[in-house]
Motif scaffolding. Sequence first.
Motif, PDB file in Angstrom:
ATOM      1  N   SER A   1       0.823  -1.216   0.000  1.00 27.76           N
ATOM      2  CA  SER A   1       0.000   0.000   0.000  1.00 27.76           C
ATOM      3  C   SER A   1       0.854   1.261   0.000  1.00 27.76           C
ATOM      4  O   SER A   1       0.457   2.295  -0.556  1.00 27.76           O
ATOM      5  N   SER A   2       2.040   1.216   0.574  1.00 25.40           N
ATOM      6  CA  SER A   2       2.865   2.439   0.524  1.00 25.40           C
ATOM      7  C   SER A   2       3.351   2.694  -0.905  1.00 25.40           C
ATOM      8  O   SER A   2       3.349   3.831  -1.386  1.00 25.40           O
ATOM      9  N   ASP A   3       3.723   1.583  -1.607  1.00 26.10           N
ATOM     10  CA  ASP A   3       4.110   1.743  -3.026  1.00 26.10           C
ATOM     11  C   ASP A   3       2.945   2.314  -3.828  1.00 26.10           C
ATOM     12  O   ASP A   3       3.116   3.175  -4.689  1.00 26.10           O
ATOM     13  N   GLN A   4       1.767   1.785  -3.500  1.00 24.81           N
ATOM     14  CA  GLN A   4       0.570   2.232  -4.251  1.00 24.81           C
ATOM     15  C   GLN A   4       0.363   3.733  -4.086  1.00 24.81           C
ATOM     16  O   GLN A   4       0.174   4.459  -5.064  1.00 24.81           O
ATOM     17  N   SER A   5       0.423   4.204  -2.817  1.00 27.58           N
ATOM     18  CA  SER A   5       0.122   5.636  -2.668  1.00 27.58           C
ATOM     19  C   SER A   5       1.231   6.499  -3.258  1.00 27.58           C
ATOM     20  O   SER A   5       0.968   7.563  -3.837  1.00 27.58           O
ATOM     21  N   GLU A   6       2.464   6.021  -3.176  1.00 30.01           N
ATOM     22  CA  GLU A   6       3.562   6.769  -3.810  1.00 30.01           C
ATOM     23  C   GLU A   6       3.377   6.836  -5.330  1.00 30.01           C
ATOM     24  O   GLU A   6       3.522   7.896  -5.958  1.00 30.01           O
ATOM     25  N   LEU A   7       3.014   5.653  -5.865  1.00 32.25           N
ATOM     26  CA  LEU A   7       2.842   5.590  -7.324  1.00 32.25           C
ATOM     27  C   LEU A   7       1.686   6.496  -7.774  1.00 32.25           C
ATOM     28  O   LEU A   7       1.792   7.206  -8.782  1.00 32.25           O
ATOM     29  N   MET A   8       0.605   6.479  -7.004  1.00 37.21           N
ATOM     30  CA  MET A   8      -0.555   7.323  -7.370  1.00 37.21           C
ATOM     31  C   MET A   8      -0.143   8.794  -7.438  1.00 37.21           C
ATOM     32  O   MET A   8      -0.484   9.504  -8.379  1.00 37.21           O
ATOM     33  N   ASP A   9       0.628   9.216  -6.408  1.00 38.30           N
ATOM     34  CA  ASP A   9       1.066  10.622  -6.385  1.00 38.30           C
ATOM     35  C   ASP A   9       1.956  10.923  -7.589  1.00 38.30           C
ATOM     36  O   ASP A   9       1.859  11.972  -8.228  1.00 38.30           O
ATOM     37  N   TRP A  10       2.833   9.948  -7.878  1.00 41.36           N
ATOM     38  CA  TRP A  10       3.769  10.171  -8.976  1.00 41.36           C
ATOM     39  C   TRP A  10       3.017  10.265 -10.319  1.00 41.36           C
ATOM     40  O   TRP A  10       3.261  11.171 -11.127  1.00 41.36           O
ATOM     41  N   VAL A  11       2.083   9.332 -10.512  1.00 40.69           N
ATOM     42  CA  VAL A  11       1.305   9.335 -11.770  1.00 40.69           C
ATOM     43  C   VAL A  11       0.546  10.655 -11.902  1.00 40.69           C
ATOM     44  O   VAL A  11       0.511  11.281 -12.955  1.00 40.69           O
TER      45      VAL A  11
ATOM     46  N   SER B   1       1.384  13.464 -10.692  1.00 42.92           N
ATOM     47  CA  SER B   1       2.306  14.560 -11.026  1.00 42.92           C
ATOM     48  C   SER B   1       2.693  14.522 -12.507  1.00 42.92           C
ATOM     49  O   SER B   1       2.931  15.550 -13.130  1.00 42.92           O
ATOM     50  N   GLN B   2       2.713  13.317 -13.105  1.00 40.72           N
ATOM     51  CA  GLN B   2       3.083  13.212 -14.518  1.00 40.72           C
ATOM     52  C   GLN B   2       1.946  13.671 -15.437  1.00 40.72           C
ATOM     53  O   GLN B   2       2.166  14.312 -16.443  1.00 40.72           O
ATOM     54  N   LEU B   3       0.717  13.296 -15.037  1.00 37.81           N
ATOM     55  CA  LEU B   3      -0.409  13.605 -15.929  1.00 37.81           C
ATOM     56  C   LEU B   3      -0.950  15.020 -15.722  1.00 37.81           C
ATOM     57  O   LEU B   3      -1.632  15.565 -16.602  1.00 37.81           O
ATOM     58  N   GLY B   4      -0.669  15.580 -14.580  1.00 40.38           N
ATOM     59  CA  GLY B   4      -1.060  16.971 -14.325  1.00 40.38           C
ATOM     60  C   GLY B   4      -2.555  17.203 -14.459  1.00 40.38           C
ATOM     61  O   GLY B   4      -3.362  16.381 -13.991  1.00 40.38           O
ATOM     62  N   PRO B   5      -2.964  18.286 -15.156  1.00 41.98           N
ATOM     63  CA  PRO B   5      -4.398  18.652 -15.191  1.00 41.98           C
ATOM     64  C   PRO B   5      -5.265  17.711 -16.031  1.00 41.98           C
ATOM     65  O   PRO B   5      -6.480  17.856 -16.064  1.00 41.98           O
ATOM     66  N   LYS B   6      -4.615  16.723 -16.703  1.00 43.79           N
ATOM     67  CA  LYS B   6      -5.448  15.811 -17.511  1.00 43.79           C
ATOM     68  C   LYS B   6      -6.358  14.958 -16.635  1.00 43.79           C
ATOM     69  O   LYS B   6      -7.412  14.504 -17.068  1.00 43.79           O
ATOM     70  N   VAL B   7      -5.891  14.662 -15.416  1.00 49.80           N
ATOM     71  CA  VAL B   7      -6.713  13.796 -14.556  1.00 49.80           C
ATOM     72  C   VAL B   7      -7.230  14.572 -13.356  1.00 49.80           C
ATOM     73  O   VAL B   7      -6.532  15.417 -12.798  1.00 49.80           O
TER      74      VAL B   7
END
Length: 658
Positions: free
Chosen positions: A530-540, A542-548
Amino acid sequence: MGRFYCTSKPIEPEIILPESEKVTYQAKSQPRASGPSESHEFQAETRQLLNIVAKSLYSEKEVFIRELISNASDAIEKMRFMTRSGQTLSGADRPLEIRIDTDKVGRTITIHDSGLGMTKEEMMTNLGTIARSGSKAFIQEMSEKNQTVDSKEIIGQFGVGFYSAFMVSDKIEVFSQSSLPDQPAHHWESDGSGTYTIREAQNVSEGTKIVIHLKPDCAEFADETNVREIVKKYSSFVGSDLILNGTKANELRPLWLMDPKEVEPDTHEDFYRYIGNTFDKPRFTYHFRTDAPIDIRALLYVPESRPGLFETNREGADVGVALYCRKVLIKSKAENIVPKWMRFVKGVVDSEDIPLNLSRELLQDSAQIRKLRTVLTNKFLRFIQERARKETKSFLEFYKDYGFFFKEGIITSNEQYEKEELAKILRFESSKQPAGELVSLPEYCDRMNAGQRDIYYLSAPSRQLAENSPYFEALKKRDVEILFCYESYDELVLMQLQQFDKKSMTSVEKEMRMDNTPPSEETDKDSLSSSDQSELMDWVKSQLGPKVAKVKTTTKLESHPCVITVEEMAAARHFVKTQAANFSEEQRYNILQPQFEINPSHPVIKKLNELKQSNPKLANLLTEQLFANSMVSAGLVDDPRIILKSMNELLTEVLSKY
Ligand SMILES: Nc1ncnc2c1ncn2[C@@H]1O[C@H](COP(=O)(O)OP(=O)(O)OP(=O)(O)O)[C@@H](O)[C@H]1O
């Protein structure tokens, strides 16, 4: 009521009749006015009234023919009634018919009936008073004498129809011989401007003959072809034979007034072709009568042929149902008595209860009309539902050809009850049935899981795409039945329906977005922590920005790495298809508010988690690509070719190591 009044104006001594009028019913010689003549004048208000009737009441000049035929028909009905009730009448054995003769040279049209005729007093009262209906008075008088006249057979009620002839004529002559004993015949004449004359006449057959001297610019009504068309349009079904220049002009009976059991299929076919102006056959015939809550006699046909392009176009096509009142056409394309989606139905509706205005042309948009429309629509829908039960094969063929119209009905109707009645006709493939088998919404509801409160549907271009859809996968685990809609507009239809039998219509995409049930207790060993998951969610994010609008993880997917959900997928897809081009990319994402849901057990997502540290560039390209793929899969990209450029960039980066 406007009344003519008497003056001592001199009158013309003799009437010269055109050649064409020499033919009479019986072997009597030419009618001729004789004896002293009295002259009568319209009152000032009456003149104005006459002017209104003649100039402004009717929008079509041709309706004067309908009005005079209706009067002739009423006179014949009165004659029939008097004969039945045993009255002593002169010439009682004559054939009862209406004859119309046109004379181009003399520029006249003559309408001649062998009905009851009028006495001098009746001519003065009925033709000399605007808005006095002798026919209505006749019904009243008979009922006061406890003699019931079938009022449905009598057309006249307002007392103005006769004056419509002044729209086209500069002189009207009426010869009438009453059938009541010892009554001399009379001749009435007026130019509609102020006076009429009345005097005795000779050699007039029992009945009434009306000679219309047409104005020069109305000569078309002395042309047989035109008149035949007009007669056919309005008066094909009056209760007596109509003979135009020696040839019968009305061949068919008003079937809708007959007992449904007495009408043979062949008769229906002829009638359908006539009123539908078509060559095919009816595939379903619905013939019914109701008295409550409103009087209706209706005969509705569903064509055997498939709808043409023209008919499917809502704006272009007219409704095919004509409204009659007492066998006389009121409106041929009666768009306010049936909804527009019913435009494929051909037929006739006759109602005593419709509120006609004086000119019999316009229907006031009254509560009665709305009631008529509701009753007709609901009865027709129930008739089709019954076909589905009793003639399943024919119904399914019909549904294939005409299902579209019922869907349009759901979208355009404002009544939830009507929408649900329409929805009972719809059929879909479903996840719980083999391809090709269809289920209805009531059947779906009957076999719903205990406690299920939604009807689920998934829109996809084909069954294969539906079954491989990530959204389908997300709901599959719950073992609920899902309806598959293959037409692009189906999801809009079901979205508009909102509810059926108190169950919500829910798209699987919406269900996925709204479903917040926590993942099952047993944690997936393959899944990211779950820690990887929340880190990954934040990272994704940050990459997609205002698209999501949001990035989250989901446990509902198996074979798919990720999915996009939006608030209302049908509306979103409709927006993309119809309007997205008017907005910038940023505005589009802002409107759609996509939620990117990733599957933390999927190898691609797990790899992404590693790459975000080891190769951020590749991880970024991969994220963008996964997002773009999910948008395509959701049907939210207008032209999927747009993703090829980024895909090639990604491939280049992946292959650079080899
Ligand atoms: N051919 C006819 N034979 C006998 N009576 C007639 C004939 N034409 C007209 N009348 C008498 O003249 C009256 C007035 O006719 P008119 O057409 O103006 O009104 P209506 O037929 O009573 O009502 P509506 O305006 O609803 O048609 C009729 O009610 C009828 O009594």
